[in-house]
Design an enzyme around this catalytic site. Sequence first.
Site, PDB file in Angstrom:
ATOM      1  N   HIS A 134       0.869  -1.185   0.000  1.00 20.37           N
ATOM      2  CA  HIS A 134       0.000   0.000   0.000  1.00 20.37           C
ATOM      3  C   HIS A 134       0.900   1.228   0.000  1.00 20.37           C
ATOM      4  CE1 HIS A 134      -3.759   2.226   0.682  1.00 20.37           C
ATOM      5  NE2 HIS A 134      -2.953   3.089   1.286  1.00 20.37           N
ATOM      6  N   CYS A 135       0.680   2.114  -0.960  1.00 18.52           N
ATOM      7  CA  CYS A 135       1.545   3.282  -1.139  1.00 18.52           C
ATOM      8  C   CYS A 135       0.792   4.558  -0.749  1.00 18.52           C
ATOM      9  CB  CYS A 135       2.008   3.369  -2.593  1.00 18.52           C
ATOM     10  SG  CYS A 135       3.077   4.790  -2.921  1.00 18.52           S
TER      11      CYS A 135
END
Length: 292
Positions: A134-135
């Site tokens: 997850h960025c």
Amino acid sequence: MSKKKCKITLPVVMVVSAICYIYYATIFVFIDRWFGLFSSPGLMNAFVFTAIAINCIFTYAIAIVRDPGRVPSSFTPDIEDSHNSIQEVKRKGIAWSDFKSGDLRYCQKCSHYKPPRAHHCRVCKRCVLRMDHHCIWINNCVGHANYKAFFIFVLYAVIACIHSAVLLLGSIVYDTVKDEQQNEESSRTVYVVSCLLLFPLTIALGVLLGWHIYLTLRNKTTIEYCEGVRAMWLAEKGGEVYRHPYDLGAFENLTLVLGPSVFSWICPTSGHIGSGLRFPTAYDKLTESASE
């Protein structure tokens, strides 16, 4: 390809602001003061940098809005299908004999089965197909459907930063030699801010690009790499041979992510990626070779 609801967050605003600042400084300060914006070298550099910046913004937007991949609510693993029975075994060694006897994967939080390489994201609160991570910088997961867009965005960003850094250094050297007094203070401020922004950013993005090139050539995700380190240690401790099950060879791994045509590698196309519910494995190649 499905899209996700886009929420503008502070990290996204910071990225867009950095891109806009670097573009402005590169075109209207570095190029203008070194070559002259309307000279032949100035126009050529401005055109090339603008093209790179447009592609950078475009791929960044796609990485943000494109859904990384959902597990269909109707998904159920086909136990009769020998291909679907190939499941990764988390946190333990995987020998060749394990490929046909993996456990079915069930997500307790989503209350449904999940296909190989899918993982539950605590931020998105759902399972993501071929989840990498997850960025926060795209306010989205990097997964099956948007991994290529993310990868190409980082590539364009590195190229843009290197181009801008070269123009920055050239502009500083030119100004030092010419010793101009006009706009000296304002230019000095732009140079200082640009140095503090560009060089750390170029290094950070370069490391990130190198990391994802490594992962792509081995057909791994960041999650699979972290799990594989322990899996390899446990497999070797038990006297077994560990190999990442989805590693089909460097070139084939590359085409699975970027596409079969070399000409499409720098475009964020996704028609080649498939459903994300099953992936070819090294075991498939072994059985195909044995049957021939």
